[in-house]
Scaffold this active site. Structure first.
Site, mmCIF file in Angstrom:
data_model
loop_
_atom_site.group_PDB
_atom_site.id
_atom_site.type_symbol
_atom_site.label_atom_id
_atom_site.label_comp_id
_atom_site.label_asym_id
_atom_site.label_seq_id
_atom_site.Cartn_x
_atom_site.Cartn_y
_atom_site.Cartn_z
ATOM 1 C CG ASP A 8 39.825 34.585 46.445
ATOM 2 O OD1 ASP A 8 39.505 33.626 47.174
ATOM 3 O OD2 ASP A 8 39.022 35.464 46.102
ATOM 4 C CD GLU A 14 35.055 35.194 44.248
ATOM 5 O OE1 GLU A 14 34.042 34.537 44.603
ATOM 6 O OE2 GLU A 14 35.716 35.894 45.031
ATOM 7 C CD GLU A 65 21.717 29.504 43.984
ATOM 8 O OE1 GLU A 65 21.720 28.256 43.978
ATOM 9 O OE2 GLU A 65 20.908 30.201 43.340
ATOM 10 C CG HIS A 118 32.947 37.280 47.910
ATOM 11 N ND1 HIS A 118 33.637 36.351 48.661
ATOM 12 C CD2 HIS A 118 32.012 37.807 48.731
ATOM 13 C CE1 HIS A 118 33.128 36.316 49.879
ATOM 14 N NE2 HIS A 118 32.130 37.184 49.944
ATOM 15 C CG ASP A 166 37.903 38.942 47.726
ATOM 16 O OD1 ASP A 166 37.549 40.128 47.900
ATOM 17 O OD2 ASP A 166 37.099 37.996 47.694
#
Length: 225
Positions: free
Chosen positions: A8, A10, A53, A151, A156
């Site tokens: 995963d 980010e 954001e 997250h 995750d």
């Protein structure tokens, strides 16, 4: 035995070709779809700011990645961990796209799409028309995801590994393998092969069985073969 890697990322945003960068990569080694405990994880300096954001999604700010290695510094180790094995991710095209953009910046080849296993696609096939986010799948499979307030690539990965086991039936296979190993261990420890012992019903047991089937309508025991 077959190896795969579940991973995963980010990022600073959603557009790998528009200037967004990877800020975290986590990966977990799988053998026969089950985690081995071997993990790759690193934060990365994206060489740009992290928009507010994006921080609201994963909880990381520019301060969290300040002084961390740049992608070019971790690329070789990441590729070594990936090896040539299948790569599992949730919404895999997103993660592949970001890693490919990072590899392109340092002159490395893109990941082979033939290696891609997308758990989101697997979930949609199994649960068509239903929510198939990681949170939704954790709820469906009764996996505790209470620690997932934002997250986080490593968390995750760990949750997705449990989901992947459920999606592929890996947990049941793991139980089968464990049972088989136990049987072999018992056989190994026994003193020589066991002699089969036929089970013979007593006269009382036969009479009780006969009385029971007399109460049944067209019992299979009375049907001619």
């Amino acid at each position: 035995m077959s190896r795969a890697v579940l991973f995963d990322t980010e990022t600073t945003g959603l557009e790998p070709l528009g200037g967004d960068r990877v800020i975290e990569v986590a990966a977990i080694e799988l053998w026969n779809d089950l985690p081995t405990g071997k993990v790759f994880h690193t934060l990365i300096d994206p060489e740009r700011d992290i928009p507010a954001e994006a921080s609201r999604v994963h909880g990381m700010t520019s301060a969290d990645v300040a002084g961390k290695p740049k992608f070019a510094e971790i690329a070789a180790e990441l590729l070594e961990f990936f090896a040539e094995d299948p790569l599992v991710a949730h919404n895999a095209p997103f993660d592949f796209g970001f890693l490919d953009a990072e590899f392109a910046r340092i002159g490395r080849a893109a990941l082979d799409r033939a290696r891609m296993i997308d758990t989101l696609a697997l979930a949609k096939q199994r649960f068509p028309g239903m929510p198939n986010s990681l949170d939704a799948l954790c709820r469906r499979f009764d996996i505790d995801f209470s620690a997932r307030t934002t997250h986080n690539a490593l968390l995750d990965c760990k949750l997705l590994a449990e989901v992947y086991v459920e999606l592929t039936g890996g947990r049941q296979r793991g139980l089968d393998l464990a049972a088989e190993s136990t049987i072999r261990l018992v056989e190994y420890r026994s003193e020589g092969p066991r002699t089969p012992r036929p089970v013979v019903a007593s006269a009382a047991e036969l009479a009780a069985h006969e009385a029971f089937i007399e109460k049944l309508k067209e019992p299979v025991w009375r049907l001619e073969q």
